[in-house]
Scaffold this active site. Structure first.
Site, mmCIF file in Angstrom:
data_model
loop_
_atom_site.group_PDB
_atom_site.id
_atom_site.type_symbol
_atom_site.label_atom_id
_atom_site.label_comp_id
_atom_site.label_asym_id
_atom_site.label_seq_id
_atom_site.Cartn_x
_atom_site.Cartn_y
_atom_site.Cartn_z
ATOM 1 N N ASP A 55 11.655 -10.046 -16.483
ATOM 2 C CA ASP A 55 10.640 -10.689 -15.650
ATOM 3 C C ASP A 55 11.202 -10.818 -14.236
ATOM 4 O O ASP A 55 12.116 -11.615 -13.988
ATOM 5 C CB ASP A 55 10.307 -12.079 -16.228
ATOM 6 N N GLY A 80 -4.755 -5.275 -10.717
ATOM 7 C CA GLY A 80 -5.708 -4.447 -11.449
ATOM 8 C C GLY A 80 -6.799 -4.018 -10.498
ATOM 9 O O GLY A 80 -6.634 -4.129 -9.277
ATOM 10 N N ALA A 120 -4.294 -1.091 0.886
ATOM 11 C CA ALA A 120 -5.403 -1.110 1.853
ATOM 12 C C ALA A 120 -6.120 -2.453 1.826
ATOM 13 O O ALA A 120 -6.895 -2.751 2.737
ATOM 14 C CB ALA A 120 -6.392 0.006 1.524
ATOM 15 N N TYR A 150 -5.008 -11.245 -3.549
ATOM 16 C CA TYR A 150 -4.176 -10.037 -3.626
ATOM 17 C C TYR A 150 -3.760 -9.508 -2.235
ATOM 18 O O TYR A 150 -2.595 -9.212 -1.985
ATOM 19 C CB TYR A 150 -4.965 -8.971 -4.389
ATOM 20 N N ASN A 179 -6.376 3.189 -3.068
ATOM 21 C CA ASN A 179 -6.818 3.609 -4.421
ATOM 22 C C ASN A 179 -6.116 4.827 -4.997
ATOM 23 O O ASN A 179 -6.497 5.966 -4.708
ATOM 24 C CB ASN A 179 -8.314 3.936 -4.424
ATOM 25 N N ALA A 194 -11.933 2.006 -10.517
ATOM 26 C CA ALA A 194 -13.200 2.744 -10.617
ATOM 27 C C ALA A 194 -13.063 4.162 -11.205
ATOM 28 O O ALA A 194 -13.821 4.518 -12.120
ATOM 29 C CB ALA A 194 -13.875 2.787 -9.254
ATOM 30 N N GLN A 221 -21.454 1.921 -2.029
ATOM 31 C CA GLN A 221 -20.180 1.559 -1.403
ATOM 32 C C GLN A 221 -19.281 2.805 -1.332
ATOM 33 O O GLN A 221 -19.295 3.631 -2.242
ATOM 34 C CB GLN A 221 -19.499 0.377 -2.118
HETATM 35 P P1 NAD Z 1 0.455 -1.247 -12.618
HETATM 36 O O1 NAD Z 1 -0.188 -2.542 -12.978
HETATM 37 O O2 NAD Z 1 0.201 -0.094 -13.521
HETATM 38 O O3 NAD Z 1 2.037 -1.436 -12.460
HETATM 39 C C1 NAD Z 1 2.626 -2.644 -12.051
HETATM 40 C C2 NAD Z 1 3.685 -2.989 -13.062
HETATM 41 O O4 NAD Z 1 4.330 -4.200 -12.644
HETATM 42 C C3 NAD Z 1 3.116 -3.254 -14.456
HETATM 43 O O5 NAD Z 1 3.654 -2.357 -15.402
HETATM 44 C C4 NAD Z 1 3.509 -4.672 -14.747
HETATM 45 O O6 NAD Z 1 3.849 -4.918 -16.106
HETATM 46 C C5 NAD Z 1 4.692 -4.872 -13.825
HETATM 47 N N1 NAD Z 1 4.931 -6.294 -13.606
HETATM 48 C C6 NAD Z 1 4.019 -7.277 -13.395
HETATM 49 N N2 NAD Z 1 4.621 -8.462 -13.316
HETATM 50 C C7 NAD Z 1 5.949 -8.229 -13.482
HETATM 51 C C8 NAD Z 1 7.078 -9.085 -13.518
HETATM 52 N N3 NAD Z 1 6.975 -10.420 -13.385
HETATM 53 N N4 NAD Z 1 8.303 -8.512 -13.734
HETATM 54 C C9 NAD Z 1 8.425 -7.166 -13.894
HETATM 55 N N5 NAD Z 1 7.387 -6.330 -13.877
HETATM 56 C C10 NAD Z 1 6.154 -6.850 -13.669
HETATM 57 O O7 NAD Z 1 -0.001 -0.933 -11.118
HETATM 58 P P2 NAD Z 1 0.172 0.391 -10.256
HETATM 59 O O8 NAD Z 1 -1.188 0.941 -10.054
HETATM 60 O O9 NAD Z 1 1.226 1.249 -10.824
HETATM 61 O O10 NAD Z 1 0.628 -0.232 -8.868
HETATM 62 C C11 NAD Z 1 1.983 -0.252 -8.440
HETATM 63 C C12 NAD Z 1 2.073 -0.947 -7.099
HETATM 64 O O11 NAD Z 1 1.216 -0.291 -6.144
HETATM 65 C C13 NAD Z 1 1.616 -2.408 -7.114
HETATM 66 O O12 NAD Z 1 2.426 -3.145 -6.238
HETATM 67 C C14 NAD Z 1 0.230 -2.352 -6.556
HETATM 68 O O13 NAD Z 1 -0.164 -3.563 -5.954
HETATM 69 C C15 NAD Z 1 0.359 -1.227 -5.541
HETATM 70 N N6 NAD Z 1 -0.939 -0.597 -5.245
HETATM 71 C C16 NAD Z 1 -1.552 0.154 -6.202
HETATM 72 C C17 NAD Z 1 -2.771 0.732 -5.910
HETATM 73 C C18 NAD Z 1 -3.493 1.572 -6.932
HETATM 74 O O14 NAD Z 1 -4.580 2.057 -6.640
HETATM 75 N N7 NAD Z 1 -2.955 1.782 -8.118
HETATM 76 C C19 NAD Z 1 -3.372 0.542 -4.656
HETATM 77 C C20 NAD Z 1 -2.719 -0.243 -3.724
HETATM 78 C C21 NAD Z 1 -1.471 -0.787 -4.010
#
Ligand code: NAD
Length: 335
Positions: A55, A80, A120, A150, A179, A194, A221
């Protein structure tokens, strides 16, 4: 330089899992992947990688994660799609504990380069009120009015990365992802975004014979969606570069949600009756990535077309869907 320890925080997640796989493909020999989830819930839990279940809200765990690291990719977050972030604002903001402790640990452990995945969602909402968008430029993040919850966490952590660089000389690097989609990510359960949600709904409609689809909002949108391979390329490019700004990392191929549904219907070979759920979370009305700055600095920008990326994504989700629900619909075959 491929034997220095590279740490991927959030390596059990969608982007983190792909990043670990990509680093391995490129011949990196010393990779540590860290996530809070049990290993059987990781999208990719790969051999030859030091996989840790920790964690990262806890600073001691961040110290363990960063120990000996040359490069850290901080992707861990509680997040999410719109359905999640509009209804779990406190949880999203608590990710600040992960980012803060990872930065502190990286500083204490003398990590050479630290990458942070911003979003974004840091952009001011008043720049995104029309579907007919003017693409977002990096300077549009201020004056600040990001996505509630967020987006504030993302903007705050960007700021912290900047000050850790200015005050402590850490090489912090940032990208504002727009995204990201692709295979090996969330496609059901409430955190999906989406592109994956639409793939799942289209296949459900096709296989069940109930030829309807529910669309969140009025479908007008606009958004852009970046395929995972472009995200991986940009992320690593940013980490290794000298650019200290938070740059957009996104596609600039603008599409309406209705247009995205058209693409998926076309891939699935079906036409569905659309039901619009106007009170569902739908986020801002319009958003696109302005890629002038990334092109100027890196001479590159994401370019994989939505149609190509969605075909690969649909095929993967279809296999997952059939593996889980196929017996309900009497199907086993691939797309
Ligand atoms: P994801 O939810 O698949 O991956 C994030 C991971 O972080 C998860 O596996 C989760 O279990 C882990 N996590 C959460 N809390 C935790 C903790 N306390 N300790 C250790 N691990 C922890 O999301 P993703 O789509 O792979 O996104 C990765 C990063 O990119 C994130 O920071 C997200 O905000 C950023 N992001 C993603 C998108 C997108 O479209 N996917 C867009 C903008 C930014």
């Amino acid at each position: 330089m491929k034997d220095g320890l590279v740490v991927v925080a959030g390596g059990g997640g969608f982007i983190g899992g792909h990043l670990v796989a990509d680093l391995r493909r490129q011949g990196y020999t010393n990779i540590r992947s860290v996530d809070i989830k049990p290993f059987d819930e990781w999208y990719q839990c790969l051999d030859g990688v030091e996989n840790l279940q920790l964690d990262l809200m806890d600073k001691d765990n961040c110290m363990t994660a960063c120990d000996g690291a040359q490069h850290v990719y901080q992707l861990a977050a509680d997040m999410g799609g719109m359905g999640f972030i509009e209804t779990h604002k406190a949880e999203c903001m608590l990710t600040v504990l992960i980012s803060t402790h990872m930065l502190m640990a990286a500083k204490d452990k003398n990590v050479d380069r630290f990458f942070y995945s911003s979003s974004a969602c840091v952009y001011a909402a008043d720049k995104q009120v029309n579907e007919d968008v003017v693409a977002l430029k990096e300077e549009d993040a201020y004056p600040a009015m990001p996505e509630d919850g967020y987006g504030w966490e993302k903007l705050f952590t960007e700021r912290m990365c900047r000050h850790f660089r200015e005050d402590y000389g850490m090489k912090t690097r940032m990208a504002r992802y727009h995204n990201v989609y692709g295979p090996l990510g969330t496609w059901e359960g409430g955190r999906e975004k989406a592109p994956a949600a639409i793939c799942r709904k289209v296949m459900e409609a096709k296989l069940s014979g109930k030829h309807e689809i529910e669309i969140w909002g009025d479908g007008l949108q606009t958004r852009s969606f970046m395929y995972i391979d472009d995200c991986l390329k940009g992320t690593q490019m940013f980490l290794h570069s000298d650019c200290t700004e938070a740059l957009n990392l996104g596609s600039d191929e603008l599409v309406t949600i209705n247009g995205l549904v058209d693409i998926v219907e076309d891939i699935a070979g079906i036409k569905l009756e659309r039901k619009y759920k106007l009170d569902a979370p739908k986020g801002v009305n319009g958003r696109n990535s302005d890629n002038d700055r990334i092109k100027e600095i890196h001479g590159w920008a994401p370019s994989i077309t939505l149609r190509d990326g969605m075909e690969r994504t649909y095929a993967w989700i279809y296999d997952e869907f059939v593996a889980k629900y196929g017996s309900k619909y009497g199907v086993t075959a691939k797309v």
